[in-house]
Design an enzyme around this catalytic site. Structure first.
Site, PDB file in Angstrom:
ATOM      1  N   ASP A  21       0.851  -1.197   0.000  1.00  0.00           N
ATOM      2  CA  ASP A  21       0.000   0.000   0.000  1.00  0.00           C
ATOM      3  C   ASP A  21       0.884   1.244   0.000  1.00  0.00           C
ATOM      4  O   ASP A  21       1.630   1.466   0.951  1.00  0.00           O
ATOM      5  CB  ASP A  21      -0.907  -0.046   1.238  1.00  0.00           C
ATOM      6  CG  ASP A  21      -1.663   1.253   1.461  1.00  0.00           C
ATOM      7  OD1 ASP A  21      -1.841   2.005   0.485  1.00  0.00           O
ATOM      8  OD2 ASP A  21      -2.080   1.509   2.607  1.00  0.00           O
ATOM      9  N   ASN A  23      -0.262   4.494  -0.275  1.00  0.00           N
ATOM     10  CA  ASN A  23      -0.868   5.763   0.162  1.00  0.00           C
ATOM     11  C   ASN A  23      -1.562   5.698   1.527  1.00  0.00           C
ATOM     12  O   ASN A  23      -2.294   6.618   1.902  1.00  0.00           O
ATOM     13  CB  ASN A  23      -1.846   6.283  -0.905  1.00  0.00           C
ATOM     14  CG  ASN A  23      -3.005   5.311  -1.142  1.00  0.00           C
ATOM     15  OD1 ASN A  23      -3.066   4.256  -0.500  1.00  0.00           O
ATOM     16  ND2 ASN A  23      -3.900   5.657  -2.042  1.00  0.00           N
ATOM     17  N   ASP A  25      -4.033   3.882   2.781  1.00  0.00           N
ATOM     18  CA  ASP A  25      -5.484   3.652   2.967  1.00  0.00           C
ATOM     19  C   ASP A  25      -5.788   2.215   3.375  1.00  0.00           C
ATOM     20  O   ASP A  25      -6.946   1.826   3.486  1.00  0.00           O
ATOM     21  CB  ASP A  25      -6.268   4.040   1.711  1.00  0.00           C
ATOM     22  CG  ASP A  25      -5.943   3.158   0.508  1.00  0.00           C
ATOM     23  OD1 ASP A  25      -5.047   2.289   0.622  1.00  0.00           O
ATOM     24  OD2 ASP A  25      -6.588   3.332  -0.552  1.00  0.00           O
ATOM     25  N   ASP A  29      -1.877  -1.267  -3.773  1.00  0.00           N
ATOM     26  CA  ASP A  29      -2.198  -0.526  -4.995  1.00  0.00           C
ATOM     27  C   ASP A  29      -1.086  -0.674  -6.027  1.00  0.00           C
ATOM     28  O   ASP A  29      -0.052  -1.308  -5.780  1.00  0.00           O
ATOM     29  CB  ASP A  29      -2.466   0.952  -4.670  1.00  0.00           C
ATOM     30  CG  ASP A  29      -1.396   1.547  -3.755  1.00  0.00           C
ATOM     31  OD1 ASP A  29      -0.205   1.310  -4.037  1.00  0.00           O
ATOM     32  OD2 ASP A  29      -1.751   2.226  -2.773  1.00  0.00           O
ATOM     33  N   ASP A  98      -5.100 -10.657 -15.487  1.00  0.00           N
ATOM     34  CA  ASP A  98      -6.089 -11.665 -15.114  1.00  0.00           C
ATOM     35  C   ASP A  98      -7.346 -11.380 -15.928  1.00  0.00           C
ATOM     36  O   ASP A  98      -7.962 -10.326 -15.789  1.00  0.00           O
ATOM     37  CB  ASP A  98      -6.393 -11.557 -13.615  1.00  0.00           C
ATOM     38  CG  ASP A  98      -6.786 -12.900 -13.017  1.00  0.00           C
ATOM     39  OD1 ASP A  98      -7.454 -13.688 -13.728  1.00  0.00           O
ATOM     40  OD2 ASP A  98      -6.443 -13.160 -11.856  1.00  0.00           O
ATOM     41  N   ASP A 199      -9.387 -16.580 -15.996  1.00  0.00           N
ATOM     42  CA  ASP A 199     -10.184 -17.038 -14.860  1.00  0.00           C
ATOM     43  C   ASP A 199     -11.280 -17.998 -15.327  1.00  0.00           C
ATOM     44  O   ASP A 199     -11.986 -17.719 -16.301  1.00  0.00           O
ATOM     45  CB  ASP A 199     -10.805 -15.804 -14.196  1.00  0.00           C
ATOM     46  CG  ASP A 199     -11.511 -16.127 -12.897  1.00  0.00           C
ATOM     47  OD1 ASP A 199     -10.829 -16.549 -11.953  1.00  0.00           O
ATOM     48  OD2 ASP A 199     -12.739 -15.945 -12.833  1.00  0.00           O
ATOM     49  N   GLU A 254      -7.298 -21.070 -16.145  1.00  0.00           N
ATOM     50  CA  GLU A 254      -7.767 -21.730 -14.921  1.00  0.00           C
ATOM     51  C   GLU A 254      -8.919 -22.631 -15.341  1.00  0.00           C
ATOM     52  O   GLU A 254      -9.967 -22.154 -15.752  1.00  0.00           O
ATOM     53  CB  GLU A 254      -8.245 -20.688 -13.906  1.00  0.00           C
ATOM     54  CG  GLU A 254      -8.712 -21.341 -12.607  1.00  0.00           C
ATOM     55  CD  GLU A 254      -9.504 -20.401 -11.711  1.00  0.00           C
ATOM     56  OE1 GLU A 254      -9.481 -20.620 -10.488  1.00  0.00           O
ATOM     57  OE2 GLU A 254     -10.165 -19.476 -12.220  1.00  0.00           O
ATOM     58  N   HIS A 328      -4.205 -17.272  -4.840  1.00  0.00           N
ATOM     59  CA  HIS A 328      -5.133 -16.478  -4.016  1.00  0.00           C
ATOM     60  C   HIS A 328      -6.361 -17.278  -3.583  1.00  0.00           C
ATOM     61  O   HIS A 328      -7.145 -16.806  -2.762  1.00  0.00           O
ATOM     62  CB  HIS A 328      -5.577 -15.237  -4.794  1.00  0.00           C
ATOM     63  CG  HIS A 328      -6.362 -15.573  -6.021  1.00  0.00           C
ATOM     64  ND1 HIS A 328      -5.795 -16.198  -7.108  1.00  0.00           N
ATOM     65  CD2 HIS A 328      -7.669 -15.397  -6.327  1.00  0.00           C
ATOM     66  CE1 HIS A 328      -6.725 -16.393  -8.033  1.00  0.00           C
ATOM     67  NE2 HIS A 328      -7.864 -15.918  -7.588  1.00  0.00           N
ATOM     68  N   ASP A 329      -6.545 -18.487  -4.148  1.00  0.00           N
ATOM     69  CA  ASP A 329      -7.716 -19.321  -3.818  1.00  0.00           C
ATOM     70  C   ASP A 329      -7.364 -20.496  -2.910  1.00  0.00           C
ATOM     71  O   ASP A 329      -8.217 -21.346  -2.651  1.00  0.00           O
ATOM     72  CB  ASP A 329      -8.349 -19.880  -5.101  1.00  0.00           C
ATOM     73  CG  ASP A 329      -9.155 -18.842  -5.864  1.00  0.00           C
ATOM     74  OD1 ASP A 329      -9.624 -17.873  -5.244  1.00  0.00           O
ATOM     75  OD2 ASP A 329      -9.312 -18.996  -7.089  1.00  0.00           O
TER      76      ASP A 329
END
Length: 554
Positions: A21, A23, A25, A29, A98, A199, A254, A328-329
């Site tokens: 990150d 910035n 928040d 990003d 992706d 995907d 995928e 990520h899964d």
């Protein structure tokens, strides 16, 4: 040997929300990614697979896209993206986007129009059906619990969503939809991206007539029901012709529900469709006897060897393998297949050795190169993942699980284990953000972080760096054939790689026990290419230490 750059590459997956990150928040990003490109160059990877950065309402963390040609505001601007792309290319790193085109967000302009009326020009961009016998059009279920159909009052019809109800499925049988998708892909290629990770691409062609399927534990047919449909290969060949051949692209699909025979079509060396697929058989190796993932069962190594060997031998000279433990899964591999406690470091290195020495293109998921582990989830409120939260409510309400039993399974298998912030250093919030992160940082970040590992020569990071370097230096690691040894051994995964006169022996102890191992005679006077313990001599009778791994070169 049909040599291609993507066969010789190592891919690093970035999940932008959790990477860095810039910035404050609390959300990773694009500028955060740009700031870490030198770290990735040092690791040695040469391709980044970027999880979705498109405009999205974030029902499913960016896999619900409302505008394919805009950047999610939380992640930055298109100018930020262009700067990152240029900075990556300057460092010899390619970018894979992706591509999520089985479905869009329900906030995409196409769907907003589609639901207005039955005669709207966009109606046929999606899959609409009337009720059947007063209920759903069929018994298909969503991957995120519940039915795959959502009733829409405006036109008194249902639309299909194999994922969240905010992710309506596109109708790929409509040639206009295909043209829209291909035009969008060409736009990104013209911008300079190097290819696509696609995907759930095996789900785009639905069975004629949308027949009922076999119900699973929640009473609905699984979304694999639509995998490898009647026109999927035809549509991908059209994509190859109209898009992918327009540039020197890399593609990986995928492919939920893919079989070895189907993979030969998707990823054939004739390059009519994709370069490779992600198959999921080895990810089901620790499911329960009904094939349900929500359990804490540990795998039987013999099953893993059988599956991976089937894919290694089955695609040999026909198609190309992708190699992965994590994404990520999936939960963290060292917690799942290794030992994230007393043998954390050696077992992480062992898993890396086992995978990176196989034939195929390896994928490293962010933090895997540091041995990042599953995290601590106290209650369901700690989770952010739609799949986990929905499964919790549905399966407890239906009485399929007791709460404590399901929570234990969620802690072990939830996708959120992979989505905790990247652990850069031992400062507050692991150096990921100066703000409050969107999901809690794993509390072990003071011990496991990039800064500590970069400073230590024998760290997991430097072990991955060496494995990646060996793949670049040794043709045998990329192109050698694979042969399994000891298929019935419960603890040792051993195999050879062969290229002409050259030969490698890969030995991995998947247990926390010391185990005796007899070296095949031809490797008795061989050279140690890499090992996760110091290996002083190569002799016929060896005692493998817990989670020991080594590669010998004849």
């Amino acid at each position: 040997m049909n040599k291609r750059w993507w066969k010789e590459s190592v891919v690093y997956q970035i999940y932008p929300r959790s990477f860095c990150d810039s910035n404050g928040d609390g959300i990773g990003d694009i500028n955060g990614i740009t700031s870490k490109l030198d770290y990735l160059k040092e690791l040695g990877i040469n391709v980044i697979w970027l999880s979705p950065v498109y405009q999205s309402p974030n029902d499913d963390n960016g896999y619900d896209i409302s505008d394919y040609q805009a950047i999610m505001e939380e992640f930055g601007t298109m100018e930020d993206f262009d700067r990152m792309l240029a900075a990556a290319h300057e460092r010899g790193i390619k970018i894979l986007m992706d591509l999520v085109v089985n479905h869009t967000s329900d906030e995409h302009k196409w769907f907003v129009e589609s639901r207005k009326s039955e005669d709207n020009p966009y109606r046929d961009y999606y899959i609409w059906r009337p009720a059947k016998d007063g209920g759903m059009p069929n018994n298909w279920g969503s991957a995120f619990s519940g039915p795959a159909w959502e009733y829409d009052e405006k036109t008194d019809m249902y639309y299909l969503h194999l994922f969240s109800k905010k992710q309506p499925d596109l109708n790929w049988d409509n040639p206009t939809v295909r043209k829209e998708v291909f035009d969008m892909m060409n736009w990104w290629l013209e911008k300079g991206v190097d290819g696509f990770r696609m995907d759930v691409i095996s789900l785009i062609s639905k069975k004629e007539g949308l027949p009922d399927g076999i119900p699973g534990i929640n009473g609905y047919a699984g979304c694999d029901e639509t995998a490898n449909g009647p026109h999927v290969h035809e549509y991908l060949q059209e994509m190859r012709e109209k898009v992918l051949n327009n540039a020197d692209t890399m593609t990986v699909g995928e492919c939920a529900g893919v079989t070895l025979e189907e993979a030969k079509k998707y990823a054939s060396s004739s390059e009519k469709e994709l370069n490779m697929v992600f198959q999921f058989e080895h990810m089901g190796v620790d499911s329960d006897e009904k094939g349900t993932k929500w359990c804490t069962r540990k795998m039987d190594l013999r099953d893993l060897k059988e599956i991976l060997s089937k894919w290694q031998k089955g695609l040999e000279d026909i198609a190309w393998n992708s190699l992965y433990w994590e994404n990520h899964d999936q939960p963290r591999s060292v917690s799942r297949f290794g030992n994230d406690k007393e043998y954390w470091e050696v077992s992480a290195k062992m898993l890396a050795t086992c995978l990176h020495m196989m034939q195929g293109t390896p994928y490293v998921y962010q933090g895997e190169e540091l041995g990042m582990t599953n995290t601590v989830f106290e209650t369901i409120d700690d989770f952010r993942d739609l799949e986990s939260i929905n499964a919790y409510h549905e399966l407890i309400e239906q009485g399929v699980f007791k709460e404590d039993e399901l929570m234990e399974a969620l802690r072990y298998k939830s996708r959120d284990n992979a989505r905790t912030p990247m652990q850069w250093d031992d400062s507050e919030q692991a150096g990921f953000t100066t703000g409050t992160p969107w999901i809690k940082v794993n509390p072990n970040y003071k011990k496991i972080n990039a800064k500590e590992q970069l400073s230590r020569e024998n760290s997991i990071f430097h072990y991955y760096q060496k494995l990646i370097r060996l793949r670049k230096e040794k043709e045998i690691v990329v192109y050698g054939t694979y042969d399994l040894l000891l298929p019935d051994d419960r603890d040792i995964y051993a195999y050879t790689r062969t290229l002409g006169e050259e030969k490698l022996l890969v030995v991995c102890n998947f247990s926390d026990k010391e185990i005796s191992f007899s070296l095949p005679q031809e490797f008795e006077n061989s050279h140690v290419m890499i090992s996760n313990y110091e290996m002083t001599e190569v002799k016929k009778e060896l005692i493998l230490k817990p989670y020991e791994a080594f590669v010998l070169e004849k």
